[in-house]
Design an enzyme around this catalytic site. Structure first.
Site, PDB file in Angstrom:
ATOM      1  N   GLU A 174      70.226  17.450  74.278  1.00 51.00           N
ATOM      2  CA  GLU A 174      69.508  17.220  73.013  1.00 51.00           C
ATOM      3  C   GLU A 174      70.280  17.857  71.851  1.00 51.00           C
ATOM      4  O   GLU A 174      69.728  18.654  71.068  1.00 51.00           O
ATOM      5  CB  GLU A 174      68.068  17.717  73.082  1.00 51.00           C
ATOM      6  CG  GLU A 174      67.266  16.980  74.130  1.00 51.00           C
ATOM      7  CD  GLU A 174      65.755  17.211  74.089  1.00 51.00           C
ATOM      8  OE1 GLU A 174      65.286  18.028  73.274  1.00 51.00           O
ATOM      9  OE2 GLU A 174      65.044  16.534  74.863  1.00 51.00           O
ATOM     10  N   GLU A 195      65.348  13.202  81.296  1.00 50.04           N
ATOM     11  CA  GLU A 195      64.078  13.927  81.080  1.00 50.04           C
ATOM     12  C   GLU A 195      63.005  12.890  80.823  1.00 50.04           C
ATOM     13  O   GLU A 195      63.067  12.163  79.824  1.00 50.04           O
ATOM     14  CB  GLU A 195      64.174  14.904  79.895  1.00 50.04           C
ATOM     15  CG  GLU A 195      64.994  16.141  80.221  1.00 50.04           C
ATOM     16  CD  GLU A 195      64.939  17.217  79.140  1.00 50.04           C
ATOM     17  OE1 GLU A 195      63.912  17.310  78.418  1.00 50.04           O
ATOM     18  OE2 GLU A 195      65.928  17.960  79.020  1.00 50.04           O
TER      19      GLU A 195
HETATM   20  O1  AHR Z   1      61.704  19.849  79.573  1.00 48.10           O
HETATM   21  C1  AHR Z   1      61.393  20.713  78.537  1.00 48.10           C
HETATM   22  C2  AHR Z   1      62.322  20.564  77.341  1.00 48.10           C
HETATM   23  O2  AHR Z   1      62.149  19.310  76.771  1.00 48.10           O
HETATM   24  C3  AHR Z   1      63.788  20.641  77.613  1.00 48.10           C
HETATM   25  O3  AHR Z   1      64.261  21.934  77.685  1.00 48.10           O
HETATM   26  C4  AHR Z   1      64.369  19.921  76.432  1.00 48.10           C
HETATM   27  O4  AHR Z   1      65.596  19.302  76.720  1.00 48.10           O
HETATM   28  C5  AHR Z   1      63.290  18.942  76.043  1.00 48.10           C
HETATM   29  O5  AHR Z   1      63.017  18.961  74.698  1.00 48.10           O
END
Ligand code: AHR
Length: 553
Positions: free
Chosen positions: A223, A357
Site C-alpha cells: 500500500e 488482501e
Molecule cells: O490487514 C490490515 C491492514 O490493511 C494491512 O496492514 C494494510 O495493508 C491494510 O490497509
C-alpha cells in the site's frame, strides 16, 4: 396469511362450521392444527419452505484457465494476536508447540493445504527491519501501526520459515520500501537464499540454517499509496524498478522454473487514483528494459461498509447479511476494471493480479484493543468467502494469487485462539471444502441463478463454479445465498460419464451463527448424498449454505 388469521375470525369460522358437533376442547385442538398448517404454508418453518429448481449445465470438454492453488493463500501480519499467540507461543510455553510454534494451529492449517503465507505485513512490513528478527538477543521495538505495542521480534525470519516448513506452504515476503533501503532488502534475500559461503550465508548457518531457503514470492512494498509511504505512482515506480533490479534470489534451485515471482504494489479500489496507479505501473511494464521486471500486481479490497468499519461481526440480521454479500460481489467489477487496464499493456496476461488482501472488515469486538482488529466470524463470512473464491476462479486467467486477511485472530480469520484454546471458523471450513479446487481447471457453467431479494437488496440466489481436478473428476461448488428458501439443483452433465457423487455442505441455524470457544461446532460441514443418474446430478441446497460436490467418472 399468518397475519390474517388472528384479525379475521371469519376465516377460522369457515373451517369450524362443518364440525359443529365437536366439543369445545376438540375444536380448540383443531384450530391449533389449522394454525400450524397455515404457518407451514406461509413458509414460517424454513426447512419446509418451497424449494425452486435451478438448472445448471456443465460441459467438461470445455475447460478454461487453471485455478491456481495460490488463490487460497493466507496473510499473517505482526498485528494483534495474528503472530504472537496465534502462531508463536515460544518453546517454553505450556501450550503444545514445536520450536515455539503451536501444534494445534499447524495441524489445522495443514488440513486446508495453505499454499503460501504473506508476511510480515501489511503496514507493518514497511517498518520492519529483518535484522531485528534474527540471532540473539533480539531487539525489542515498537509496532506503531497496530496499537503501539511492544514488538519482541521473537518471531523473525527463521521462525517464519520453520512455520512454513511445518505447514507445507511457500513464503511470500513483503520487503520494506517505506523505511528500508534496497540494500537492506537485497541483503535479506542474500541471507535467505545464497548457497555460496558469503558472510551473510555463514551468519544464516550460525543461526541454524545452512541450506538456502526457498522464497516463492517477493512483495515490493505494501500500500505504498497510503500506509507504505503515501507515494505517487511515479515515485513508487522508480522505487519498484530499483528493488526489482537489486533484490535478488540466489537460490540455485530457483534460477529457472521455480523462480521467485516479484509482486508490485497495485490498486486499493476502483477510484480514479487507483486506475491511474494501475495505468502507470502497467504502462511502464510494457516498456520495461532487461534490468527490471514484475510477475504480479497486487490489489487490496476489503468488504467493510462504512469507513472506519462500524458494522458488527455478531448479532446481526438478514439486512446486514444481504448488504454485506452485495458489497462483496463488487469484487468482480473491481477485478474486471483493473484486468481491462492490464490487458491493454499485457495482453498475454504475463502479470498476475494478486488480490493479496481481501475479506470482511468489521468493527473491533467490544472491549478488545481496536488496534488488534479482532472480530468474530459467522456463517455470513463463510458465504462471503465462497463468493470471493468463486470470483477469483472465474478470473483465473488473470487472478493467480490471493491472500485472505488474515490467517489467525485478525479480521476474517481461519482460526481464533484464546490461550490454550483454538477454534476453527466458518471461513476455515470454506477453505477446507474448496481445497480440491487448488490447481484444478476451470469449467464454465451455464445457469440462470434466480434472485434473492431482501428489502432494496437483490442478489443472485445461487452462485456456482465448476472445475476438473487432476483425476478428470468434476468438482462443483454451489452457494445458496437465500437464507430462507432451499434450492433443488439439477446439473446437466456433458463431457463426463458420471458414475457417483459425494459432497459436503456448510450451513447453520442463523446467518449470524458462529463457532465460539464454548460451542465450537455450530458451523461445521456435514456430508450430503447428491444423486447421479442419466447424465444428471441432483441435490438440494439448504438455505444460506455452501456446498461442494465431487462427481467421479
Ligand atoms: O490487514 C490490515 C491492514 O490493511 C494491512 O496492514 C494494510 O495493508 C491494510 O490497509
Amino acid at each position: 396469511m399468518f397475519l390474517a388469521y388472528p384479525v379475521r375470525p371469519s376465516l377460522g369460522r369457515q373451517f369450524v362450521l362443518p364440525f359443529m358437533v365437536l366439543t369445545h376442547a376438540a375444536a380448540a385442538v383443531f384450530r391449533t392444527l389449522v394454525f400450524v398448517f397455515i404457518l407451514i404454508l406461509a413458509g414460517m418453518v424454513a426447512p419446509f419452505a418451497a424449494a425452486q429448481t435451478i438448472k445448471l449445465s456443465v460441459d467438461m470438454s470445455k475447460t478454461g484457465a487453471k485455478i491456481d492453488s495460490n488463490i487460497f493463500g493466507q496473510f499473517a501480519e505482526h498485528l494483534g494476536h495474528g503472530v504472537y499467540e496465534g502462531i508463536w507461543v515460544g518453546p517454553d510455553s505450556t501450550i503444545p508447540n514445536t520450536r515455539g510454534i503451536r501444534n494445534d494451529v499447524v495441524t489445522a492449517l495443514k488440513a486446508i493445504h495453505v499454499p503460501n503465507v504473506r508476511w510480515p505485513g501489511g503496514c507493518f512490513a514497511d517498518e520492519y527491519h529483518w535484522r531485528n528478527g534474527i540471532g540473539s538477543p533480539r531487539a525489542v521495538t515498537l509496532n506503531p501501526n497496530w496499537g503501539g505495542v511492544i514488538e519482541p521480534n521473537s518471531f523473525g525470519t527463521h521462525e517464519f520459515m520453520d512455520f512454513l516448513d511445518q505447514i507445507g506452504a511457500q513464503a511470500y515476503l513483503s520487503v520494506n520500501v517505506g523505511t528500508g533501503t534496497p540494500r537492506e532488502a537485497a541483503e535479506w534475500l542474500e541471507y535467505l537464499t545464497t548457497a555460496q559461503p558469503t558472510t551473510l550465508a555463514k551468519e544464516r548457518a550460525a543461526n541454524g540454517q545452512s541450506d538456502s531457503y526457498k522464497i516463492g514470492f517477493l512483495g515490493i512494498g505494501n500500500e505504498s499509496w497510503d500506509c507504505g509511504g503515501n507515494m505517487t505512482p511515479d515515485y513508487y515506480l522508480s522505487q519498484l524498478k530499483i528493488y526489482s533490479r537489486f533484490v535478488r534470489n540466489f537460490n540455485p534451485a530457483q534460477q529457472d522454473k521455480q523462480r521467485m515471482l516479484k509482486i508490485a504494489v497495485g490498486p486499493g479500489g476502483g477510484e480514479p487514483r487507483w486506475t491511474e496507479w494501475t495505468e502507470v505501473i502497467m504502462k511502464a511494464y510494457q516498456h520495461r528494459s532487461w534490468s527490471w521486471d514484475i510477475d504480479g500486481l497486487s490489489m487490496h479490497s476489503y468488504t467493510t461498509g462504512p469507513w472506519p468499519p462500524a458494522c458488527s461481526s455478531t448479532n446481526f440480521g438478514e439486512t446486514e447479511y444481504s448488504q454485506f454479500l452485495k458489497l462483496t460481489l463488487a469484487m468482480d467489477d473491481l477485478i474486471s476494471k483493473h484486468s481491462a487496464i492490464m490487458d491493454k499493456y499485457d495482453p498475454e496476461k504475463k502479470v498476475a493480479l494478486v488480490v493479496d488482501e481481501w475479506g470482511a472488515w468489521y468493527a473491533p469486538l467490544p472491549d478488545s484493543n481496536p488496534g488488534f482488529l479482532i472480530q468474530q466470524n459467522s456463517l455470513r463470512d463463510a458465504i462471503l468467502a465462497a463468493l470471493n473464491l468463486n470470483i477469483f476462479a472465474r478470473h483465473a486467467d488473470r487472478v493467480r494469487m490471493a491472500n485472505i486477511a488474515q490467517m489467525i485472530n485478525v479480521l476474517q480469520a481461519m482460526i481464533l485462539t484464546d490461550k490454550e484454546k483454538m477454534l476453527l471458523t466458518p471461513t476455515y471450513y470454506v477453505f477446507k471444502l474448496y481445497a480440491p479446487f487448488q490447481d484444478s481447471t476451470f469449467v464454465p457453467i451455464a445457469v440462470d441463478p434466480g434472485t434473492y431479494v431482501h428489502g432494496n437488496t437483490t442478489l443472485p440466489r445461487v452462485d456456482a463454479i465448476a472445475a476438473k481436478d487432476a483425476s478428470g473428476n468434476l468438482r462443483l461448488a454451489i452457494t445458496n445465498l437465500d437464507p430462507n428458501r432451499p434450492v433443488d439443483v439439477e446439473v446437466i452433465l456433458a463431457g463426463i460419464t458420471a458414475k457417483s457423487a459425494s459432497g459436503e455442505t456448510l450451513t447453520a441455524p442463523k446467518v449470524d451463527s458462529i463457532n465460539s470457544f464454548g460451542t465450537p461446532n455450530t458451523v461445521v460441514p456435514k456430508a450430503i448424498s447428491p444423486k447421479v443418474q442419466g447424465g444428471k446430478l441432483t441435490l438440494k441446497l439448504e438455505p444460506k449454505s455452501v456446498t461442494v460436490v465431487a462427481v467421479e467418472q
